[in-house]
Design a protein around this motif. Structure first.
Motif, PDB file in Angstrom:
ATOM      1  N   VAL A 143      23.580   9.473  -8.980  1.00 35.96           N
ATOM      2  CA  VAL A 143      23.823   8.537 -10.084  1.00 35.96           C
ATOM      3  C   VAL A 143      22.511   7.944 -10.571  1.00 35.96           C
ATOM      4  O   VAL A 143      22.237   7.865 -11.774  1.00 35.96           O
ATOM      5  N   TRP A 144      21.681   7.544  -9.631  1.00 36.27           N
ATOM      6  CA  TRP A 144      20.386   6.948  -9.959  1.00 36.27           C
ATOM      7  C   TRP A 144      19.494   7.958 -10.680  1.00 36.27           C
ATOM      8  O   TRP A 144      18.799   7.637 -11.640  1.00 36.27           O
ATOM      9  N   TRP A 145      19.532   9.212 -10.216  1.00 36.20           N
ATOM     10  CA  TRP A 145      18.689  10.247 -10.816  1.00 36.20           C
ATOM     11  C   TRP A 145      19.045  10.471 -12.287  1.00 36.20           C
ATOM     12  O   TRP A 145      18.175  10.464 -13.149  1.00 36.20           O
ATOM     13  N   PHE A 146      20.327  10.643 -12.559  1.00 35.07           N
ATOM     14  CA  PHE A 146      20.740  10.937 -13.932  1.00 35.07           C
ATOM     15  C   PHE A 146      20.715   9.696 -14.828  1.00 35.07           C
ATOM     16  O   PHE A 146      20.586   9.810 -16.048  1.00 35.07           O
ATOM     17  N   ALA A 147      20.822   8.510 -14.205  1.00 32.20           N
ATOM     18  CA  ALA A 147      20.811   7.286 -15.011  1.00 32.20           C
ATOM     19  C   ALA A 147      19.402   6.950 -15.514  1.00 32.20           C
ATOM     20  O   ALA A 147      19.197   6.707 -16.710  1.00 32.20           O
ATOM     21  N   THR A 148      18.424   6.954 -14.622  1.00 30.54           N
ATOM     22  CA  THR A 148      17.067   6.545 -15.034  1.00 30.54           C
ATOM     23  C   THR A 148      15.944   7.385 -14.420  1.00 30.54           C
ATOM     24  O   THR A 148      14.947   7.658 -15.076  1.00 30.54           O
ATOM     25  N   ALA A 149      16.113   7.801 -13.164  1.00 29.41           N
ATOM     26  CA  ALA A 149      14.976   8.354 -12.413  1.00 29.41           C
ATOM     27  C   ALA A 149      14.416   9.635 -13.013  1.00 29.41           C
ATOM     28  O   ALA A 149      13.202   9.860 -12.988  1.00 29.41           O
ATOM     29  N   ARG A 150      15.281  10.493 -13.555  1.00 29.05           N
ATOM     30  CA  ARG A 150      14.795  11.787 -14.044  1.00 29.05           C
ATOM     31  C   ARG A 150      13.816  11.639 -15.205  1.00 29.05           C
ATOM     32  O   ARG A 150      13.042  12.559 -15.480  1.00 29.05           O
ATOM     33  N   ARG A 151      13.858  10.477 -15.893  1.00 33.21           N
ATOM     34  CA  ARG A 151      12.959  10.274 -17.027  1.00 33.21           C
ATOM     35  C   ARG A 151      11.624   9.682 -16.610  1.00 33.21           C
ATOM     36  O   ARG A 151      10.652   9.759 -17.365  1.00 33.21           O
ATOM     37  N   ARG A 152      11.562   9.078 -15.428  1.00 35.35           N
ATOM     38  CA  ARG A 152      10.312   8.434 -15.022  1.00 35.35           C
ATOM     39  C   ARG A 152       9.688   9.023 -13.756  1.00 35.35           C
ATOM     40  O   ARG A 152       8.527   8.759 -13.460  1.00 35.35           O
ATOM     41  N   PHE A 153      10.475   9.805 -12.992  1.00 34.65           N
ATOM     42  CA  PHE A 153       9.940  10.381 -11.758  1.00 34.65           C
ATOM     43  C   PHE A 153       9.864  11.895 -11.888  1.00 34.65           C
ATOM     44  O   PHE A 153      10.885  12.568 -12.021  1.00 34.65           O
ATOM     45  N   ARG A 155       4.290   4.833  -3.820  1.00 32.53           N
ATOM     46  CA  ARG A 155       3.050   5.185  -4.519  1.00 32.53           C
ATOM     47  C   ARG A 155       3.328   6.121  -5.694  1.00 32.53           C
ATOM     48  O   ARG A 155       2.629   6.096  -6.711  1.00 32.53           O
ATOM     49  N   ASP A 156       4.381   6.921  -5.568  1.00 32.05           N
ATOM     50  CA  ASP A 156       4.771   7.825  -6.652  1.00 32.05           C
ATOM     51  C   ASP A 156       5.841   7.227  -7.560  1.00 32.05           C
ATOM     52  O   ASP A 156       6.413   7.923  -8.398  1.00 32.05           O
ATOM     53  N   GLY A 157       6.142   5.923  -7.367  1.00 33.32           N
ATOM     54  CA  GLY A 157       7.057   5.232  -8.257  1.00 33.32           C
ATOM     55  C   GLY A 157       8.511   5.562  -8.071  1.00 33.32           C
ATOM     56  O   GLY A 157       9.306   5.424  -9.012  1.00 33.32           O
ATOM     57  N   ALA A 158       8.930   5.970  -6.887  1.00 33.32           N
ATOM     58  CA  ALA A 158      10.305   6.422  -6.674  1.00 33.32           C
ATOM     59  C   ALA A 158      11.224   5.348  -6.103  1.00 33.32           C
ATOM     60  O   ALA A 158      12.406   5.614  -5.891  1.00 33.32           O
ATOM     61  N   MET A 159      10.715   4.136  -5.856  1.00 33.87           N
ATOM     62  CA  MET A 159      11.546   3.093  -5.270  1.00 33.87           C
ATOM     63  C   MET A 159      11.536   1.860  -6.150  1.00 33.87           C
ATOM     64  O   MET A 159      10.549   1.588  -6.836  1.00 33.87           O
ATOM     65  N   PRO A 160      12.625   1.082  -6.134  1.00 30.49           N
ATOM     66  CA  PRO A 160      12.611  -0.184  -6.875  1.00 30.49           C
ATOM     67  C   PRO A 160      11.501  -1.089  -6.344  1.00 30.49           C
ATOM     68  O   PRO A 160      11.329  -1.215  -5.130  1.00 30.49           O
ATOM     69  N   GLY A 161      10.745  -1.687  -7.245  1.00 32.94           N
ATOM     70  CA  GLY A 161       9.645  -2.546  -6.814  1.00 32.94           C
ATOM     71  C   GLY A 161       8.521  -1.773  -6.163  1.00 32.94           C
ATOM     72  O   GLY A 161       7.867  -2.276  -5.234  1.00 32.94           O
ATOM     73  N   SER A 162       8.282  -0.555  -6.643  1.00 33.43           N
ATOM     74  CA  SER A 162       7.282   0.318  -6.017  1.00 33.43           C
ATOM     75  C   SER A 162       5.915  -0.342  -5.896  1.00 33.43           C
ATOM     76  O   SER A 162       5.196  -0.128  -4.911  1.00 33.43           O
ATOM     77  N   HIS A 163       5.525  -1.159  -6.893  1.00 29.78           N
ATOM     78  CA  HIS A 163       4.195  -1.773  -6.859  1.00 29.78           C
ATOM     79  C   HIS A 163       4.037  -2.699  -5.659  1.00 29.78           C
ATOM     80  O   HIS A 163       2.919  -2.964  -5.212  1.00 29.78           O
ATOM     81  N   TRP A 164       5.161  -3.203  -5.133  1.00 29.72           N
ATOM     82  CA  TRP A 164       5.111  -4.045  -3.927  1.00 29.72           C
ATOM     83  C   TRP A 164       4.888  -3.200  -2.674  1.00 29.72           C
ATOM     84  O   TRP A 164       4.037  -3.517  -1.850  1.00 29.72           O
ATOM     85  N   TRP A 165       5.683  -2.142  -2.560  1.00 26.68           N
ATOM     86  CA  TRP A 165       5.786  -1.450  -1.278  1.00 26.68           C
ATOM     87  C   TRP A 165       4.605  -0.531  -0.984  1.00 26.68           C
ATOM     88  O   TRP A 165       4.418  -0.142   0.169  1.00 26.68           O
ATOM     89  N   HIS A 166       3.803  -0.163  -1.988  1.00 30.29           N
ATOM     90  CA  HIS A 166       2.653   0.678  -1.658  1.00 30.29           C
ATOM     91  C   HIS A 166       1.341  -0.115  -1.641  1.00 30.29           C
ATOM     92  O   HIS A 166       0.257   0.461  -1.556  1.00 30.29           O
ATOM     93  N   SER A 167       1.465  -1.442  -1.701  1.00 35.75           N
ATOM     94  CA  SER A 167       0.255  -2.270  -1.563  1.00 35.75           C
ATOM     95  C   SER A 167      -0.178  -2.294  -0.105  1.00 35.75           C
ATOM     96  O   SER A 167       0.640  -2.196   0.813  1.00 35.75           O
ATOM     97  N   VAL A 168      -1.493  -2.410   0.091  1.00 42.71           N
ATOM     98  CA  VAL A 168      -2.071  -2.371   1.435  1.00 42.71           C
ATOM     99  C   VAL A 168      -2.842  -3.657   1.690  1.00 42.71           C
ATOM    100  O   VAL A 168      -3.581  -4.134   0.816  1.00 42.71           O
ATOM    101  N   SER A 169      -2.667  -4.233   2.856  1.00 42.68           N
ATOM    102  CA  SER A 169      -3.387  -5.450   3.210  1.00 42.68           C
ATOM    103  C   SER A 169      -4.889  -5.182   3.246  1.00 42.68           C
ATOM    104  O   SER A 169      -5.336  -4.260   3.943  1.00 42.68           O
ATOM    105  N   PRO A 170      -5.697  -5.954   2.517  1.00 44.56           N
ATOM    106  CA  PRO A 170      -7.146  -5.719   2.528  1.00 44.56           C
ATOM    107  C   PRO A 170      -7.780  -6.021   3.885  1.00 44.56           C
ATOM    108  O   PRO A 170      -8.862  -5.531   4.188  1.00 44.56           O
ATOM    109  N   ARG A 171      -7.087  -6.803   4.704  1.00 45.41           N
ATOM    110  CA  ARG A 171      -7.647  -7.166   6.003  1.00 45.41           C
ATOM    111  C   ARG A 171      -7.329  -6.135   7.070  1.00 45.41           C
ATOM    112  O   ARG A 171      -8.196  -5.718   7.835  1.00 45.41           O
ATOM    113  N   THR A 172      -6.076  -5.670   7.127  1.00 49.89           N
ATOM    114  CA  THR A 172      -5.665  -4.748   8.193  1.00 49.89           C
ATOM    115  C   THR A 172      -5.598  -3.301   7.749  1.00 49.89           C
ATOM    116  O   THR A 172      -5.474  -2.405   8.574  1.00 49.89           O
ATOM    117  N   ARG A 173      -5.637  -3.062   6.416  1.00 50.69           N
ATOM    118  CA  ARG A 173      -5.504  -1.717   5.841  1.00 50.69           C
ATOM    119  C   ARG A 173      -4.182  -1.069   6.249  1.00 50.69           C
ATOM    120  O   ARG A 173      -4.092   0.133   6.468  1.00 50.69           O
TER     121      ARG A 173
END
Length: 483
Positions: free
Chosen positions: A455-465, A324-342
């Protein structure tokens, strides 16, 4: 906390307590590590070490509970680290989140692997011709993870119900096991046996062997951050989440001590039990006979399966929040919630897949379980320690309704010291001579996690997270609520 609501609040106070109590899981923890304790200190460390370490873990739980009351979110540890840091909020949050993620995945994997191991032990007792192999352990673990993921896919009410059942399973199972070990055997060890000391670690220094034995209790007391992760689904979370943490630790300490005493005093042949492939199972067979031992083993397996289910639930909520805070690859997938089961269904299956990846090396290596446990314990306890340490550095900490008052800083300081000490123990060699089979993989696991995160932090994450995201003012966020 700055987030629109996506998850329904269906967890009551008992449900919140139940998830941490189930993850700690005294039956699963004690039966998985009892053999190590027999060789690293023996009864003296198993009993008195349990008491001492339980008190230290209670300090950690109380310090965490105070933070949970102030920041009751699914993000839990990484969220509070980002809020408590004076500067470099994104970095503190990033490293805490990844340590927590890896520790959670390791916990789910280790519990499933342990359950598969004990299932095979049962099958071998039932059918002596059954061949126990690493490949079958991995396959059984995979089946377990799939069923646990299916259970977590459906409504949170189902998970809450399963956790309620698990509490009574654990308590009733503990009573049955203790009663059998107390009543059935015609002979028990003498009262002085509690002081018996054994050092079969291969190291000549008895003190070192005794300190290693303290890890038995530390192995058991992991995962109580589950109550923290379920905050957004718990009613009156600012009070019920911290209470759930502290009560789960306290009740586990008392019931675990009773179970530990029963196992220790039921030992017939110490050397045979200590050298057995499954020492607690050998104790049951020697004391009760094969038939009764098999029945009690089913209780142990059930406890491990409940433990894994609760582990995956907690793991899923951490993935949901971190994404939800954008810290994982494919974040938009993993913080989605099923509308049926919540429920965060995609995060559930990611947790199951990552856990299976950790287990796969067990196909070739018998040391896989040790490595998985190392990932679990080191990752989790370091993630526990970071927000507690940051809270000590913050002069204007604003506590929630549940707090420790003037003792907050003292409790937090003791908690941090113990976390540092116990993690050093987890990094040291656990047996001698050191071979690929006996090597302690905890430093390697921690090094890999920190290297990748850095490595991930200094490569890209520090600029977006930049740490936990705020979606707006309270009134704006309320308008976004999806439930």
């Amino acid at each position: 906390m700055g987030y629109p609501r996506k998850l329904t609040r269906r967890f009551r106070a008992f449900d919140n307590f139940a998830i941490s109590f189930t993850i700690i899981n005294i039956i699963s923890g004690i039966f998985s590590s009892f053999g190590f304790g027999l060789n690293a200190g023996g009864p003296r460390i198993l009993i008195f070490g349990w008491i001492g370490v339980s008190v230290m873990v209670l300090f950690i739980g109380a310090a965490m509970g105070e933070i949970a009351s102030a920041y009751p979110t699914s993000g839990a540890l990484y969220f509070s680290a980002g809020k408590l840091a004076k500067k470099h909020k994104g970095a503190w949050s990033w490293y805490t989140g990844w340590l927590n993620f890896v520790g959670q995945v390791g916990g789910t994997a280790a519990t499933g692997y342990a359950a598969a191991t004990f299932i095979q032990a049962f099958l071998a007792m039932q059918w002596p011709s059954y061949d126990v192999t690493g490949q079958r352990t991995v396959l059984i673990t995979a089946v377990i993870l799939v069923f646990q993921a299916l259970a977590n896919t459906y409504t949170v009410q189902l998970v809450a119900l399963m956790n309620r059942i698990s509490v009574w399973w654990l308590l009733a199972g503990m009573v049955v096991i203790v009663t059998c070990l107390t009543v059935v055997p015609s002979h028990h060890q003498s009262a002085s046996f509690v002081t018996h000391f054994a050092n079969n670690t291969g190291f000549t220094n008895g003190l070192y062997g005794a300190m290693l034995g303290l890890l038995v209790t530390s192995w058991t007391f992991t995962g109580f951050d589950g109550s923290f992760h379920m905050s957004e689904e718990t009613v009156q979370a600012t009070v019920n989440a911290p209470r759930g943490i502290v009560r789960a630790i306290g009740y586990s300490a008392v019931t675990g001590l009773i179970l530990m005493l029963a196992l220790v005093y039921a030992i017939r042949d110490y050397d045979r039990a200590a050298s057995a492939s499954a020492p607690p199972v050998q104790v049951l067979i020697d004391a009760l006979g094969t038939g009764t031992a098999k029945l009690l083993l089913l209780i142990v397996i059930g406890a491990m399966l409940f433990c894994g289910l609760a582990n995956m639930t907690s793991n899923t909520r951490q993935i949901f929040a971190f994404s939800r805070d954008g810290a994982m690859p494919g974040s938009h997938w993993w913080h989605s919630v099923s509308p049926r089961t919540r429920t965060p269904v995609k995060a559930v299956w990611l947790a199951a897949a990552c856990s299976l990846v950790l287990v796969i090396p067990g196909w070739w290596s018998h040391t896989a379980f040790t490595a998985i446990v190392s990932v679990n314990v080191v990752g989790l306890f370091l993630a526990y320690g970071v927000p507690i340490y940051l809270r000590l550095r913050l002069d204007d900490f604003q506590p929630g309704p549940w707090h420790l008052g003037r003792y907050g800083r003292l409790v937090g300081a003791v908690a941090v010291v113990w976390i540092v000490f116990s993690n050093v123990l987890f990094m040291l060699p656990h047996s001698s001579p050191i071979t690929p089979r006996t090597f302690n993989y905890a430093p390697v696991a921690l090094g890999v996690v920190l290297l990748v995160a850095t490595v991930w932090w200094f490569a890209t994450a520090r600029r977006r997270f930049q740490g936990p995201v705020s979606y707006g003012r309270p009134d704006e966020v309320a308008a976004m609520d999806l439930i």
